[in-house]
Scaffold this active site. Structure first.
Site, PDB file in Angstrom:
ATOM      1  N   GLN A 147       0.810  -1.218   0.000  1.00 56.45           N
ATOM      2  CA  GLN A 147       0.000   0.000   0.000  1.00 56.45           C
ATOM      3  C   GLN A 147       0.844   1.269   0.000  1.00 56.45           C
ATOM      4  OE1 GLN A 147      -3.148   0.117  -0.499  1.00 56.45           O
ATOM      5  NE2 GLN A 147      -3.798  -1.976  -0.105  1.00 56.45           N
TER       6      GLN A 147
ATOM      7  N   CYS B  11      -9.313  -8.867   0.954  1.00 55.64           N
ATOM      8  CA  CYS B  11      -8.874 -10.238   1.236  1.00 55.64           C
ATOM      9  C   CYS B  11      -9.553 -10.845   2.462  1.00 55.64           C
ATOM     10  CB  CYS B  11      -7.357 -10.268   1.434  1.00 55.64           C
ATOM     11  SG  CYS B  11      -6.446  -9.692  -0.009  1.00 55.64           S
TER      12      CYS B  11
END
Length: 377
Positions: free
Chosen positions: A181, A324
């Site tokens: 990220q 996820c």
């Protein structure tokens, strides 16, 4: 109907250069880079160019960068391979409760093999203090795995302090950083920051899905966890997905042409925060100093899925947590001490350079409409 995509931490729109580079590899330069003929050599040249460009962005030698299928594979190779190669030095591993599921899953696997994993608990802002690290890192610690930026609330970890602590404690530990990220959004210098292994993913920065990269310091030799033809020096064997790799290169090149993108995203985040703070039914969960790409909120008394579906019906796409997690209660929000009600009503808004303040206005309009329609008094 207008569409506003605000789920960029899950995946991003493919940018023009990534699409162009990938298309050329599929239609024109489609050789296998391991083949010795002209078509193969053409593909190998693109592979080398891609490796050099991406390496430059994190200040590593191109020979230290390996292409993988994405962040999950990079994390698994880094953690499992390094633990196996350094087990003769100790069996202790340090990580946190708020890592990505691919890191936590690898840690669980190592625990079954007899490794001792220490999980550090974050503060209410979703970060770990250097003193917490110093308390647990010792001469039996062989690996520290700490994400650069949290994928759910955007909090920063003390990445710059880890190697200093490892050295101070005379520990043999390697430092792995999940930068999925962070890569392409904040400056990363693996040499200056003392990072030994770094995980990246293309589809978080407007590249194609199915490709990532793993930096491994030349001083480390993780044991392989996959076996095959020896591509990527045996780190991730198998024919390289050249269209995706070329697209990765294209996405990184476009980043270099959009140097003010993060400034724009920060302005949009600040604007969104200001509008959200006017509503007593909304709590902002991301800390004030979070990466501007991620803004986690809770819409009180409305389940995440309910609000997400309402927004989706109006063409607004956000997430009810990590992509996820598949509907499980957020382990990140649990770890920072949020109540179950706030966790169950949390929404992750994530921006990219393609978003505008008009997108925020559209989001706020339908958030308010959803609150008025969905809250049961």
């Amino acid at each position: 109907m207008k569409e506003v995509y605000l789920d960029n931490s899950a995946t991003t729109k493919v940018c023009d250069m990534a699409l162009s580079e990938a298309t050329e590899m599929m239609k024109e330069n489609y050789g296998n880079p391991s083949s010795g003929h002209f078509k193969g050599l053409q593909a190998e040249n693109v592979l080398d160019e891609s490796r050099k460009l991406i390496s430059k962005t994190i200040n590593c030698d191109s020979k230290e960068l390996y292409f993988t299928s994405g962040g999950t594979e990079s994390n698994n190779i880094a953690i499992l391979g390094t633990a196996s190669s350094k087990k003769h030095l100790g069996n202790k591993i340090v990580t946190t409760y708020i890592e990505h599921s691919s890191v936590l899953g690898a840690m669980e696997n190592l625990e079954k093999k007899g490794f001792k994993v220490v999980y550090l608990k974050p503060d209410k802002y979703g970060t770990i203090s250097p003193s917490q690290l110093a308390e647990v890192i010792d001469r039996k610690t062989i690996l520290v795995s700490l994400m650069f930026v949290n994928n759910e609330i955007g909090s920063f970890m003390p990445v710059n302090e880890v190697k200093k602590i490892i050295k101070f404690k005379n520990s043999p530990a390697a430092f792995h950083c999940d930068a999925v990220q962070a890569f392409g959004k904040v400056p990363i210098n693996v040499k200056m920051q003392g990072i030994d292994l770094l995980s990246m993913s293309a589809h978080k920065i407007h590249g194609l899905k199915g490709v990532g990269a793993l930096y491994i310091s030349k001083n480390l030799k993780p044991e392989p966890i996959f076996f095959g033809g020896g591509q990527e020096s045996g780190i991730s064997p198998g024919t390289e997905p050249m269209p995706a790799i070329a697209g990765f290169k294209g996405a990184v090149w476009e980043l270099s042409q959009n140097k003010n993108a993060q400034i724009k995203i920060a302005e949009i985040n600040k604007y969104c925060r200001r509008l959200l703070s006017n509503n007593n039914n909304i709590k902002i969960n991301s800390p004030p100093n979070a990466i501007p790409n991620i803004l986690n909120i809770s819409v009180k008394r409305i389940k995440s899925e309910t609000m997400m579906n309402f927004l989706s019906s109006h063409g607004i796409y956000v997430s009810n947590g990590s992509a996820c997690s598949k509907g499980k209660r957020s382990h990140v929000l649990t770890a920072i001490g949020l109540s179950d009600d706030l966790i169950d009503s949390s929404i992750r808004i994530s921006f990219s350079r393609y978003n505008t303040k008009d997108d925020v206005d559209y989001l706020i309009k339908y958030l308010n409409e959803g609150i008025n329609k969905l809250i049961k008094f």
